[in-house]
Design a protein around this motif. Structure first.
Motif, PDB file in Angstrom:
ATOM      1  N   GLY A  57       0.826  -1.205   0.000  1.00  0.00           N
ATOM      2  CA  GLY A  57       0.000   0.000   0.000  1.00  0.00           C
ATOM      3  C   GLY A  57       0.860   1.253   0.000  1.00  0.00           C
ATOM      4  N   ALA A  58       1.863   1.283   0.857  1.00  0.00           N
ATOM      5  CA  ALA A  58       2.734   2.461   0.939  1.00  0.00           C
ATOM      6  C   ALA A  58       3.507   2.649  -0.363  1.00  0.00           C
ATOM      7  N   MET A  59       4.011   1.544  -0.904  1.00  0.00           N
ATOM      8  CA  MET A  59       4.823   1.623  -2.123  1.00  0.00           C
ATOM      9  C   MET A  59       3.997   2.132  -3.304  1.00  0.00           C
ATOM     10  N   VAL A  60       2.802   1.579  -3.451  1.00  0.00           N
ATOM     11  CA  VAL A  60       1.952   1.989  -4.572  1.00  0.00           C
ATOM     12  C   VAL A  60       1.626   3.474  -4.445  1.00  0.00           C
ATOM     13  N   ALA A  61       1.253   3.905  -3.244  1.00  0.00           N
ATOM     14  CA  ALA A  61       0.918   5.309  -3.053  1.00  0.00           C
ATOM     15  C   ALA A  61       2.108   6.192  -3.424  1.00  0.00           C
ATOM     16  N   MET A  62       3.293   5.765  -3.008  1.00  0.00           N
ATOM     17  CA  MET A  62       4.483   6.550  -3.323  1.00  0.00           C
ATOM     18  C   MET A  62       4.650   6.694  -4.832  1.00  0.00           C
ATOM     19  N   SER A  63       4.505   5.589  -5.551  1.00  0.00           N
ATOM     20  CA  SER A  63       4.687   5.638  -6.997  1.00  0.00           C
ATOM     21  C   SER A  63       3.654   6.535  -7.657  1.00  0.00           C
ATOM     22  N   VAL A  64       2.404   6.411  -7.207  1.00  0.00           N
ATOM     23  CA  VAL A  64       1.347   7.236  -7.805  1.00  0.00           C
ATOM     24  C   VAL A  64       1.633   8.712  -7.563  1.00  0.00           C
ATOM     25  N   ILE A  65       2.043   9.029  -6.354  1.00  0.00           N
ATOM     26  CA  ILE A  65       2.340  10.432  -6.051  1.00  0.00           C
ATOM     27  C   ILE A  65       3.474  10.945  -6.940  1.00  0.00           C
ATOM     28  N   HIS A  66       4.493  10.121  -7.117  1.00  0.00           N
ATOM     29  CA  HIS A  66       5.597  10.536  -7.983  1.00  0.00           C
ATOM     30  C   HIS A  66       5.127  10.794  -9.396  1.00  0.00           C
ATOM     31  N   SER A  74       4.021   5.921   6.433  1.00  0.00           N
ATOM     32  CA  SER A  74       5.063   6.447   5.552  1.00  0.00           C
ATOM     33  C   SER A  74       5.080   7.967   5.569  1.00  0.00           C
ATOM     34  N   ALA A  75       3.870   8.548   5.600  1.00  0.00           N
ATOM     35  CA  ALA A  75       3.794  10.004   5.626  1.00  0.00           C
ATOM     36  C   ALA A  75       4.376  10.536   6.935  1.00  0.00           C
ATOM     37  N   ASN A  76       4.145   9.804   8.001  1.00  0.00           N
ATOM     38  CA  ASN A  76       4.628  10.241   9.301  1.00  0.00           C
ATOM     39  C   ASN A  76       6.157  10.219   9.359  1.00  0.00           C
ATOM     40  N   PHE A  96       9.276   9.290   1.226  1.00  0.00           N
ATOM     41  CA  PHE A  96       7.859   9.404   0.893  1.00  0.00           C
ATOM     42  C   PHE A  96       7.546  10.878   0.719  1.00  0.00           C
ATOM     43  N   PRO A  97       7.078  11.266  -0.495  1.00  0.00           N
ATOM     44  CA  PRO A  97       6.897  12.702  -0.758  1.00  0.00           C
ATOM     45  C   PRO A  97       5.926  13.330   0.234  1.00  0.00           C
ATOM     46  N   SER A  98       6.288  14.492   0.755  1.00  0.00           N
ATOM     47  CA  SER A  98       5.376  15.133   1.702  1.00  0.00           C
ATOM     48  C   SER A  98       4.486  16.105   0.953  1.00  0.00           C
ATOM     49  N   LEU A  99       3.210  15.827   0.941  1.00  0.00           N
ATOM     50  CA  LEU A  99       2.259  16.653   0.202  1.00  0.00           C
ATOM     51  C   LEU A  99       1.562  17.650   1.099  1.00  0.00           C
ATOM     52  N   LEU A 100       1.510  17.313   2.385  1.00  0.00           N
ATOM     53  CA  LEU A 100       0.812  18.202   3.291  1.00  0.00           C
ATOM     54  C   LEU A 100       1.813  19.175   3.871  1.00  0.00           C
ATOM     55  N   PRO A 101       1.355  20.376   4.095  1.00  0.00           N
ATOM     56  CA  PRO A 101       2.235  21.339   4.751  1.00  0.00           C
ATOM     57  C   PRO A 101       2.627  20.801   6.112  1.00  0.00           C
ATOM     58  N   ASN A 102       3.928  20.711   6.339  1.00  0.00           N
ATOM     59  CA  ASN A 102       4.344  20.052   7.571  1.00  0.00           C
ATOM     60  C   ASN A 102       4.395  21.033   8.744  1.00  0.00           C
TER      61      ASN A 102
END
Lengths: 365, 272, 307
Positions: free
Chosen positions: C46-55, C215-217, C128-134
């Motif tokens: 799940g984490a890997m797929v999400a990462m690829s899609v985001i990229h 992953s986002a964390n 893991f790309p950070s999309l949310l303002p941290n």
């Protein structure tokens, strides 16, 4: 074995003896033969194969006989190996002799087995699987981190310069001239490991055909019924578990003395799964099957290591998949395939084979 | 000679045994006693608590309260199945539980486990004692197999035996433990008339050899024709306990168990 | 004390991830009585797929929140398919086989998934790309990031939704019926295969979300992340009482707290002998202690039975 011989006529019996003597001769000359034909590296691989076969035979008692899934079996191997490494190397400055350290490692592994098994074995089998899986990981964490603040295990670097296995002045770490023949270190280890492997086979065979062995199999078949028949299932399971752990510790000690170096890297989940694969692939509960599984799974990956790179070069012009991950992928597939289509393994025991035949007959009706 | 006291006559005594599963009361206040050498039947509609009682007697469940005495020893506390087997209670299962991938002979040999003692050392060294013991186990198992009437090769895997043979093998395995009380959970279930008849003979012969028999059955005809005394359970309570003739016309049993008709009138008479 | 509060916050965040994964274990266990060993790898996939899609989508100019949502949905769908596949391959053909058999196939599936992932995504750690303002907020001395707040909120939301599903819908009733007594459920007209498949898919969808959250964390994904996470989530399920959904949630949060507090204070407690890299050991000791002292877990009652 005894039963098989009993049913043979005297002529067949002589045939069996001839086969036995020939097998013994083959096993004795095998290292020289391999050395001459394939090179010394393969004798070393044979030594490792024997160690792994010992492990597989130990795990077979746990998984094959008693039906308990142990996913962290390599941890007992690690306990034996580190016991040897710590007590027989410059790491702690101790150089205890081999004949003290090896049994001590086996005993320590046995104790770990009991400590781990006692709380888990009264519960369902799945719990044992997950607890052993965890134990395997935990042992590695400790080995990796017990180098600070006091350096015990030397962390990820591991322990090197471990004393070779030595009987008095006769060190297996050196080349020896005996009976006019040259015995390099790897050959000597081969004979020692062969001896231990035969010992483990002997113990397994004797146990299989005994009151204890029957109790293990009864538990594997139906634990509730076994208990109702008066078997103290917890103790008998613990015995299987401790027995398997002892063999693991023994093989670990031999490994440390042979390799002269141990590090946490040798004791990962991958190794546990490899040993499990040997048992499952060959045929759970059947010693010949386990031997076959052990040999196949040591030799095939070596062939893969040498063969898959060039083959991929030839096909795709580059190495797409590294042999190590290909190996584990194939192991995983093998586990699935065997369980789905050939649950008794490649070499089922006589009983199992009969049962498979019976099932096929039923299917054709 | 003194006359035997109540204490000696009774092999098994239960008083006030109760078992609850969550909110469901499976057994409440069960008191009964089984005398040495009798065939004792336990009947009742589905879900009456017969098997639950069985599981308490054989240590699979623990009773919540009450006293449980077997062969003059109290087992009321937490007691494991193997301890009760050691004490002399052997059982069979309603849905046959054999060691399917072991041979018929090995199945019975397992029953000898608790009456033998060879350990690791005996197995490894094959000491004279261990060999003698092993020989005795095999002999005893063979005798028992023919006693219960399994004439197939003894190396046949248990799973390849016929249904009736599997039921008999379970009995042979239980007998191998040298029980004082043989507890059978619906041994006649799924058997045809001939098989039931020979089972009946087997049970009578077992009793004649001095083993007390406890039976759960659905087949009322079978149980009333065979047992010395019968207890009837309904909704976890004992509603009657008596000789079969009295049970047959006990009004409470008739209403609770079979509606308003008297229990199997003619045929049962003929058989008994 | 600042550190204490901080450890509690961290433990709570980590614990909600464990809880989500533990739900997957506990649902399958409740219905089949088996531990799904491959579940940890589903989290990883799940984490890997999400990462690829985001990229893939990150350069397309879509708003970050939408990118995250799309990747979440795709990864959930992939994991549901994966869960379905695992059930079909490893469990369904062996439903009446000895217990050892499905355990071994599940191990096999998990090896295959792990090594396939390694071939696809490589051995290395990926950011893991950070999309949310941290952005981070101070909570009387402790620091909590917006990502962490979101994690806790999503986890609570999904768990609430799951409980509603189980107790308020036909499907939930069917699932509970199968868990209680499969053969009776069949007689009542429940499609048992369907219910089991859906259970696996639901658990896998939760696993996908959990994979993305963790992953986002930490901002890192790795092909090996599934196995240790799976082990801990299983511990959480056992702690709460396996087979019990509320137990999985409580167990997850509790384990997160134990771990985080333990790792924070182990150095002080052991006089500096053990450091925080022993964090992974806590879960194991919790597991062993629960098995010794209360095998049915905190809220469970149906584990110890074996008959």
């Amino acid at each position: 074995m005894r039963n098989v011989l009993k049913h043979l006529s005297s002529k067949d019996k002589r045939g069996a003896w001839i086969a036995f003597v020939m097998l013994a001769i083959v096993l004795l000359v095998l290292p020289f033969f391999t050395d001459a034909l394939f090179g010394r590296g393969w004798v070393r691989i044979m030594d490792f194969a024997l160690l792994y076969i010992m492990l597989a035979l130990g795990l077979n008692i746990v998984v094959g006989y008693a039906g308990l899934l142990d996913l962290g079996y390599i941890a007992f191997f690690a306990v034996g190996a580190y016991c040897y490494a710590l007590l027989g190397s410059p790491q702690l400055g101790l150089h205890l002799p081999f004949w003290i350290v090896l049994p001590l490692g086996a005993l320590l592994a046995c104790i770990f087995g009991v400590l781990l098994g006692a709380p888990t074995l009264r519960l369902r089998g799945d719990y044992l699987a997950i607890v052993t899986l965890g134990f395997g990981e935990i042992i590695r964490i400790f080995l990796n981190n017990l180098n600070a603040p006091i350096n015990i295990t030397n962390g990820p670097q591991g322990i090197s310069m471990i004393d070779p296995i030595r009987f008095g002045e006769f060190s297996l770490g050196k080349t020896h001239e005996l009976f006019g023949l040259t015995f390099p270190s790897v050959h000597l280890h081969y004979y020692l490991f062969l001896l231990f492997t035969l010992l483990v086979i002997f113990i397994s065979l004797r146990l299989e055909d005994s009151r204890i062995g029957r109790a293990w199999m009864a538990i594997r078949e139906d634990e509730v019924a076994a208990e109702a028949m008066g078997i103290n299932t917890r103790n008998i399971k613990l015995l299987a578990f401790a027995m398997g752990a002892t063999f693991g510790g023994l093989a670990g000690g031999l490994f440390a003395g042979f390799q002269g170096f141990v590090s946490p890297e040798s004791f990962g989940l991958t190794e546990s799964i490899t040993v499990l694969c040997m048992v499952v692939l060959g045929g759970m509960g059947n010693i010949s099957g386990v031997l076959l599984g052990g040999i196949l799974l040591v030799v095939l990956p070596e062939a893969l290591r040498h063969g898959s790179g060039p083959a991929q070069q030839l096909l795709f012009g580059k190495t797409l998949i590294d042999p190590e991950s290909l190996r584990m992928l194939l192991f995983g597939l093998a586990l699935i395939t065997v369980m789905l289509w050939r649950p008794a393994g490649l070499w089922p025991s006589n009983q199992r084979r009969r049962e498979l035949v019976a099932e096929n007959d039923a299917a054709h009706l | 000679m003194t006359t035997p006291t109540e204490f000696d006559v009774n092999l098994l005594e239960l008083s006030g045994v109760a078992k609850r599963f969550g909110g469901l009361s499976a057994l409440s206040d069960i008191s009964l006693h089984i005398r040495r050498g009798e065939i004792y039947g336990l009947i009742g509609p589905n879900g009456a608590g017969k098997t639950t009682l069985f599981n308490i007697l054989t240590g699979l469940y623990q009773s919540d309260s009450g006293r449980f005495t077997f062969n003059n020893t109290e087992y009321s506390g937490r007691c494991k199945p193997h301890v009760l087997a050691q004490a002399g209670i052997a059982r069979t299962f309603q849905n046959i539980r054999l060691f399917a991938n072991m041979t018929a002979l090995e199945n019975v040999m397992i029953g000898r486990h608790l009456r033998t003692s060879s350990g690791i050392w005996g197995a490894l060294a094959r000491t004279a004692t261990a060999r003698a013991e092993e020989h005795a186990i095999v002999q005893r198992a063979r005798t028992l197999l023919s006693y219960v009437g399994i004439d197939r090769p003894h190396q046949t895997l248990a799973k390849n035996l016929s249904y009736g043979e599997q039921r008999r093998l379970e009995i042979a395995r239980a007998l191998a433990t040298d029980p004082k009380l043989l507890a059978l959970d619906e041994p006649a279930a799924g058997m045809n008339a001939t098989e039931t008849e020979s089972l009946k003979e087997l049970l009578l012969s077992i009793r004649a050899s001095g083993i007390t028999v406890l039976l759960i059955e659905h087949d009322v005809k079978f149980i009333l024709g065979l047992c010395d005394r019968v207890a009837v359970l309904d909704y976890g309570k004992k509603i009657a306990e008596d000789v079969p003739e009295k049970i047959r016309c006990n009004p409470a049993v008739i209403t609770a168990y079979l509606g308003t008709e008297p229990i199997v009138p003619a045929q049962a008479e003929i058989q008994s | 004390m600042d550190t204490l509060l901080q450890q509690i916050v961290n433990g709570f965040v980590q614990g909600s991830v464990y809880a989500m994964v533990a739900l997957g274990y506990t649902m399958v266990y409740g219905i089949l009585g088996l531990i799904n060993f491959a579940h940890g790898e589903v989290v990883m996939v799940g984490a890997m797929v999400a990462m690829s899609v985001i990229h893939l989508l990150i350069g397309s100019g879509l708003p970050p929140l939408l990118v995250l949502l799309i990747s979440l949905i795709i990864s959930m769908v992939v994991c549901m398919a994966l869960g379905y596949g695992i059930e079909r391959i490893a469990y369904r053909p062996l439903r009446n086989a000895p217990r050892l058999a499905p355990l071994i196939t599940a191990i096999g599936v998990s090896m295959v998934l792990q090594n396939l992932a390694m071939m696809f995504w490589g051995r290395e750690y990926h950011a893991f790309p950070s999309l949310l303002p941290n952005n981070s907020h101070r909570l009387s001395g402790a620091i909590i990031t917006e990502v962490q707040i979101l994690i806790v909120l999503i986890a609570l939301g999904m768990m609430g939704g799951l409980l509603l599903l189980m107790h308020r819908t036909r499907l939930g009733r069917a699932m509970r019926a199968v868990a209680e007594n499969p053969s009776a459920a069949v007689l009542m007209g429940v499609n048992i295969n369907g219910v089991i498949a859906i259970t696996f898919m639901l658990g896998s969808a939760l696993a996908a979300v959990a994979g993305i959250m963790i992953s986002a964390n930490y901002g890192i994904v790795h092909y090996y992340m599934g196995s240790i996470l799976g082990l801990k989530a299983f511990t959480a399920a056992v702690l709460g009482g396996i087979g019990n959904m509320r137990g999985a949630m409580v167990g997850g949060l509790l384990l997160g707290l134990i771990e985080s507090l333990g790792a924070g204070y182990i150095g002080d407690l052991s006089g500096g002998f053990f450091g925080s890299h022993y964090q992974d050991v806590f879960a194991f000791f919790v597991l062993i202690s629960v098995l010794i002292f209360r095998p049915s877990g905190l809220l469970g009652e149906r584990v110890a039975e074996r008959a």
